[in-house]
Write a protein that holds these residues in place. Sequence first.
Motif, PDB file in Angstrom:
ATOM      1  N   ALA A  14      10.008  21.882  23.794  1.00  0.00           N
ATOM      2  CA  ALA A  14      10.382  22.059  22.383  1.00  0.00           C
ATOM      3  C   ALA A  14       9.717  23.326  21.854  1.00  0.00           C
ATOM      4  O   ALA A  14       8.581  23.642  22.224  1.00  0.00           O
ATOM      5  N   PRO A  15      10.424  24.075  21.015  1.00  0.00           N
ATOM      6  CA  PRO A  15       9.811  25.296  20.478  1.00  0.00           C
ATOM      7  C   PRO A  15       8.606  24.956  19.590  1.00  0.00           C
ATOM      8  O   PRO A  15       8.612  23.961  18.872  1.00  0.00           O
ATOM      9  N   VAL A  16       7.597  25.785  19.692  1.00  0.00           N
ATOM     10  CA  VAL A  16       6.392  25.593  18.903  1.00  0.00           C
ATOM     11  C   VAL A  16       6.623  26.229  17.528  1.00  0.00           C
ATOM     12  O   VAL A  16       7.055  27.377  17.434  1.00  0.00           O
ATOM     13  N   GLU A  32       6.296  22.029 -12.767  1.00  0.00           N
ATOM     14  CA  GLU A  32       5.503  21.923 -11.546  1.00  0.00           C
ATOM     15  C   GLU A  32       5.841  23.089 -10.628  1.00  0.00           C
ATOM     16  O   GLU A  32       6.991  23.500 -10.533  1.00  0.00           O
ATOM     17  N   ILE A  33       4.824  23.602  -9.954  1.00  0.00           N
ATOM     18  CA  ILE A  33       5.001  24.684  -8.989  1.00  0.00           C
ATOM     19  C   ILE A  33       4.552  24.128  -7.639  1.00  0.00           C
ATOM     20  O   ILE A  33       3.439  23.650  -7.502  1.00  0.00           O
ATOM     21  N   TRP A  34       5.433  24.232  -6.645  1.00  0.00           N
ATOM     22  CA  TRP A  34       5.142  23.703  -5.318  1.00  0.00           C
ATOM     23  C   TRP A  34       5.234  24.811  -4.275  1.00  0.00           C
ATOM     24  O   TRP A  34       6.175  25.597  -4.268  1.00  0.00           O
ATOM     25  N   LEU A  35       4.257  24.850  -3.386  1.00  0.00           N
ATOM     26  CA  LEU A  35       4.289  25.716  -2.213  1.00  0.00           C
ATOM     27  C   LEU A  35       4.853  24.869  -1.086  1.00  0.00           C
ATOM     28  O   LEU A  35       4.310  23.810  -0.766  1.00  0.00           O
ATOM     29  N   ARG A  36       5.969  25.330  -0.515  1.00  0.00           N
ATOM     30  CA  ARG A  36       6.647  24.560   0.517  1.00  0.00           C
ATOM     31  C   ARG A  36       6.810  25.403   1.769  1.00  0.00           C
ATOM     32  O   ARG A  36       6.689  26.608   1.723  1.00  0.00           O
ATOM     33  N   ARG A  37       7.114  24.734   2.834  1.00  0.00           N
ATOM     34  CA  ARG A  37       7.262  25.410   4.118  1.00  0.00           C
ATOM     35  C   ARG A  37       8.675  25.255   4.655  1.00  0.00           C
ATOM     36  O   ARG A  37       9.229  24.170   4.659  1.00  0.00           O
ATOM     37  N   ALA A  38       9.244  26.362   5.093  1.00  0.00           N
ATOM     38  CA  ALA A  38      10.454  26.337   5.893  1.00  0.00           C
ATOM     39  C   ALA A  38       9.979  26.464   7.341  1.00  0.00           C
ATOM     40  O   ALA A  38       8.777  26.474   7.599  1.00  0.00           O
ATOM     41  N   ILE A  39      10.857  26.621   8.272  1.00  0.00           N
ATOM     42  CA  ILE A  39      10.451  26.650   9.678  1.00  0.00           C
ATOM     43  C   ILE A  39       9.444  27.762   9.952  1.00  0.00           C
ATOM     44  O   ILE A  39       8.416  27.535  10.574  1.00  0.00           O
ATOM     45  N   ASP A  40       9.733  28.974   9.472  1.00  0.00           N
ATOM     46  CA  ASP A  40       8.890  30.118   9.816  1.00  0.00           C
ATOM     47  C   ASP A  40       8.345  30.866   8.607  1.00  0.00           C
ATOM     48  O   ASP A  40       7.875  31.984   8.739  1.00  0.00           O
ATOM     49  N   ARG A  41       8.396  30.282   7.415  1.00  0.00           N
ATOM     50  CA  ARG A  41       7.963  30.990   6.219  1.00  0.00           C
ATOM     51  C   ARG A  41       7.588  29.996   5.126  1.00  0.00           C
ATOM     52  O   ARG A  41       7.930  28.829   5.188  1.00  0.00           O
ATOM     53  N   LEU A  48      -4.520  30.009   3.121  1.00  0.00           N
ATOM     54  CA  LEU A  48      -4.086  28.624   2.994  1.00  0.00           C
ATOM     55  C   LEU A  48      -2.968  28.403   4.000  1.00  0.00           C
ATOM     56  O   LEU A  48      -1.901  29.013   3.890  1.00  0.00           O
ATOM     57  N   GLU A  49      -3.226  27.569   5.010  1.00  0.00           N
ATOM     58  CA  GLU A  49      -2.188  27.264   5.984  1.00  0.00           C
ATOM     59  C   GLU A  49      -1.239  26.238   5.375  1.00  0.00           C
ATOM     60  O   GLU A  49      -1.667  25.209   4.856  1.00  0.00           O
ATOM     61  N   VAL A  50       0.044  26.532   5.448  1.00  0.00           N
ATOM     62  CA  VAL A  50       1.052  25.669   4.838  1.00  0.00           C
ATOM     63  C   VAL A  50       1.587  24.737   5.916  1.00  0.00           C
ATOM     64  O   VAL A  50       2.395  25.126   6.748  1.00  0.00           O
ATOM     65  N   THR A  51       1.110  23.495   5.897  1.00  0.00           N
ATOM     66  CA  THR A  51       1.561  22.498   6.858  1.00  0.00           C
ATOM     67  C   THR A  51       2.401  21.411   6.184  1.00  0.00           C
ATOM     68  O   THR A  51       3.067  20.649   6.860  1.00  0.00           O
ATOM     69  N   ARG A  52       2.345  21.354   4.863  1.00  0.00           N
ATOM     70  CA  ARG A  52       3.094  20.361   4.084  1.00  0.00           C
ATOM     71  C   ARG A  52       3.296  20.923   2.690  1.00  0.00           C
ATOM     72  O   ARG A  52       2.775  21.975   2.360  1.00  0.00           O
TER      73      ARG A  52
END
Length: 165
Positions: free
Chosen positions: A12-14, A69-78, A31-35
Amino acid sequence: MVGCGSDARPPAPVAARVSVQVTCETGAKQLEVTRDVQLDDALCGAPWRALQLESPARTEIVRAQAAREIWLRRAIDRAFVEVRTPGHPTSKIDRVTAIRWIGEQAAGPGGIAIVHAGTTRHVGFQELKRQYGADSQRVSEVSLCRVADDFGNKPSKITVVGDDG
């Protein structure tokens, strides 16, 4: 290469590591975006008046407002920031690479703060009128281009933060 009928599957791709630089009054951190992360007063440990969001294409200022509300979200690569009002998203800033926290007193009383090349210069409204306004004393607008011209002839990014964010 996997042959026909083989049970072997390619790995599976990392997922790429996605992080955003957050600059607070006390310094910068990665800040690492994991969620999904809500961007609130806990971001820098103090109330904020606005957030400056940097992406390769643009810089955007998002002011704090009640019920927003302001949310920081993650897509696959950004990473991206989603601005929400109760019940639904209202806007999205894609490919966010940096967030700068702007505190409640960032501009100082009665003026603006101009951040350029790591230094901050506080300019009062009277000085803005005198230095950049028209001949009339009834100045309500100032050309940011004229203000930027005072910071030299090298192309660079200038951030202006005023009472309205």
